[in-house]
Scaffold this active site. Structure first.
Site, PDB file in Angstrom:
ATOM      1  CG  HIS A  95      -1.754  -1.188   1.417  1.00  0.00           C
ATOM      2  ND1 HIS A  95      -2.059  -2.077   0.413  1.00  0.00           N
ATOM      3  CD2 HIS A  95      -2.339  -1.680   2.537  1.00  0.00           C
ATOM      4  CE1 HIS A  95      -2.796  -3.060   0.912  1.00  0.00           C
ATOM      5  NE2 HIS A  95      -2.975  -2.848   2.190  1.00  0.00           N
TER       6      HIS A  95
ATOM      7  CG  HIS B 209      -8.120  -7.729   8.860  1.00  0.00           C
ATOM      8  ND1 HIS B 209      -9.104  -6.892   8.380  1.00  0.00           N
ATOM      9  CD2 HIS B 209      -6.939  -7.112   8.571  1.00  0.00           C
ATOM     10  CE1 HIS B 209      -8.539  -5.833   7.823  1.00  0.00           C
ATOM     11  NE2 HIS B 209      -7.236  -5.950   7.926  1.00  0.00           N
TER      12      HIS B 209
ATOM     13  CD  GLU C 244      -5.549  -5.015   4.433  1.00  0.00           C
ATOM     14  OE1 GLU C 244      -4.960  -4.208   3.686  1.00  0.00           O
ATOM     15  OE2 GLU C 244      -5.499  -4.957   5.665  1.00  0.00           O
TER      16      GLU C 244
ATOM     17  CG  ASP D  44      -2.846  -8.595   4.357  1.00  0.00           C
ATOM     18  OD1 ASP D  44      -4.039  -8.259   4.297  1.00  0.00           O
ATOM     19  OD2 ASP D  44      -2.043  -8.075   5.162  1.00  0.00           O
TER      20      ASP D  44
ATOM     21  CG  HIS E 102      -5.654  -1.488   9.399  1.00  0.00           C
ATOM     22  ND1 HIS E 102      -5.287  -1.084   8.135  1.00  0.00           N
ATOM     23  CD2 HIS E 102      -5.549  -2.823   9.404  1.00  0.00           C
ATOM     24  CE1 HIS E 102      -4.939  -2.133   7.415  1.00  0.00           C
ATOM     25  NE2 HIS E 102      -5.094  -3.192   8.161  1.00  0.00           N
TER      26      HIS E 102
ATOM     27  CG  ASP F 135      -3.415  -6.066  10.523  1.00  0.00           C
ATOM     28  OD1 ASP F 135      -2.576  -6.875  10.104  1.00  0.00           O
ATOM     29  OD2 ASP F 135      -4.361  -5.656   9.831  1.00  0.00           O
TER      30      ASP F 135
ATOM     31  CE1 TYR G 262       1.726  -4.628   9.406  1.00  0.00           C
ATOM     32  CE2 TYR G 262       0.507  -3.690  11.232  1.00  0.00           C
ATOM     33  CZ  TYR G 262       0.541  -4.490  10.115  1.00  0.00           C
ATOM     34  OH  TYR G 262      -0.585  -5.132   9.697  1.00  0.00           O
TER      35      TYR G 262
ATOM     36  CG  HIS H 241       1.358  -8.923   8.688  1.00  0.00           C
ATOM     37  ND1 HIS H 241       1.343  -9.563   7.466  1.00  0.00           N
ATOM     38  CD2 HIS H 241       0.221  -8.187   8.736  1.00  0.00           C
ATOM     39  CE1 HIS H 241       0.236  -9.226   6.805  1.00  0.00           C
ATOM     40  NE2 HIS H 241      -0.454  -8.398   7.565  1.00  0.00           N
TER      41      HIS H 241
END
Length: 386
Positions: A24, A78, A80, A82, A144, A163, A191, A222
């Site tokens: 991003h 989450h 998203e 990934d 987020h 995250d 991060y 992550h």
């Protein structure tokens, strides 16, 4: 590709993305991992998945422990991609599995994958029994995305933190005590600064929700897993979430013929005399996401640009757009620039810093090349402002 046991019967089954260099617009020089976790219990449970292009790696790690078709529960913390990209592959293998997610997570997963899977929505305080173990859910909206949530396994004292507490960091080691702590902390700060920072008030709520949990291991989505330095990373998050700054000044600029650079070095000299830690970033040579890592704890952010076509330099404009989106609070600013005839850059910089809610303490504008007398005047003015 084998699973790695993080506690008896609980495995890391994620994937390592050695090649990732941009996320991003955030520079990820050290790659990343997408962490998925498998709990072997009466209900075999998978927590999150990985990016779609690495689904085979995840499936192979799961298969080293159990046939993926035997998975009973999938926790989707989450939406998203990934985190959820390999969810279709898991659901193809384990067609009777139940997906636990937030209400926003269910809406998001349906929108992404157009599937009517067996969803079960949860809210803060809900507990799901796996057999010998259980998972307690805490919704963490806007840390987020609106769908985010985390899960705590009290029997093992593990927080699956999504995250939060993560890092974009590719490593064959899985734990904080196996890695260089300085590098891991640097990546955790990067991060936070580039992804989590705009949601610091929500992070404060998350930290408050989790403060009474007895946490021995933090397993994020992550990077590495925290088991030796849990208190250190939690304390850093408290500091970052509360916008705590240090006696540090950043000087960020671009220059055409060196005049704006001369002003930058003059500003550096004043801050050093005042006892500040100073870092100078020429935007021609530094990535904006690395600069944002330093903004995370800086009291002063000084931004400079010459006037170009009645405007500012494009990379300075890009940095300011990025800065405003990440919305650091309670910072001070100095704007500066050189010009030949129009002279609009300093005013444009000040307007941008005002929009970013910075307190602008000085606006420095010099025509053509600043001489020694002009530079001395700048120093004397700044001595009063800082």
């Amino acid at each position: 590709m084998k699973a790695i046991e993080i506690k008896k019967g609980i495995y890391w089954v994620g994937a390592i993305d050695w090649d990732l260099r941009n996320f991003h617009g955030y520079s990820t020089q050290r790659g990343s991992t997408y962490n998925a976790y498998l709990i072997m219990d009466e209900k075999i449970t998978l927590i999150d998945t990985v990016k779609n292009h690495l689904k085979d790696e995840m499936m192979e790690r799961i298969s080293s422990v159990v046939d993926p078709s035997k998975i009973d529960y999938v926790i989707s913390n989450h939406v998203e991609m990934d985190h959820s990209g390999a969810l279709p592959a898991i659901m193809d293998a384990a067609q009777d599995a139940v997906i636990f997610c937030s209400a926003n997570g269910q809406r998001g997963l349906k929108a992404h994958y157009k599937k009517e899977w067996n969803f079960r929505t949860v809210k803060t305080g809900d507990v799901v029994s796996l057999g010998k173990r259980s998972i307690q859910f805490i919704l963490t909206p806007m840390v987020h995305w609106p769908d985010n949530m985390i899960g705590y396994v009290p029997e093992e004292k593990i927080l699956f933190s999504n995250d939060s507490f993560g890092q974009h960091y590719a490593s064959s080691e899985r734990f904080d005590d196996e890695c260089d702590l300085g590098i891991v902390m640097e990546e955790a700060a990067k991060y936070y600064a580039n992804i989590v920072l705009p949601y610091s008030s929500q992070v404060q709520k998350e930290l408050n929700e989790a403060k009474d949990l007895d946490i021995q291991i933090i397993a994020p989505s992550h990077g590495i897993i925290w088991r030796e330095h849990v208190s250190e990373i939690v304390n850093e998050y408290i500091k970052w979430a509360n916008n705590t700054t240090e006696k540090k000044a950043l000087i960020i600029y671009d220059t055409m013929w060196g005049s704006t650079q001369k002003i930058a070095y003059t500003i550096q000299d004043v801050f050093e005399r005042k006892g500040y830690s100073v870092k100078v970033f020429n935007l021609q040579h530094n990535h904006i996401s690395d600069i944002m890592t330093e903004v995370l704890t800086a009291e002063y952010v000084c931004v400079g640009s010459p006037t170009l076509n009645s405007n500012i330099m494009a990379d300075v404009a890009a940095f300011l757009t990025y800065l405003k989106g990440l919305a650091p609070k309670d910072r001070k600013a100095i704007v500066f620039g050189s010009y030949g005839w129009g002279g609009q850059s300093a005013a444009i910089l000040e307007k941008n810093m005002d929009e970013a809610k910075f307190e602008v303490v000085s606006n420095i504008k010099v025509r053509y090349i600043p001489d020694d007398n002009q530079l001395m005047d700048i120093k004397q003015e700044l001595e009063k402002s800082i």
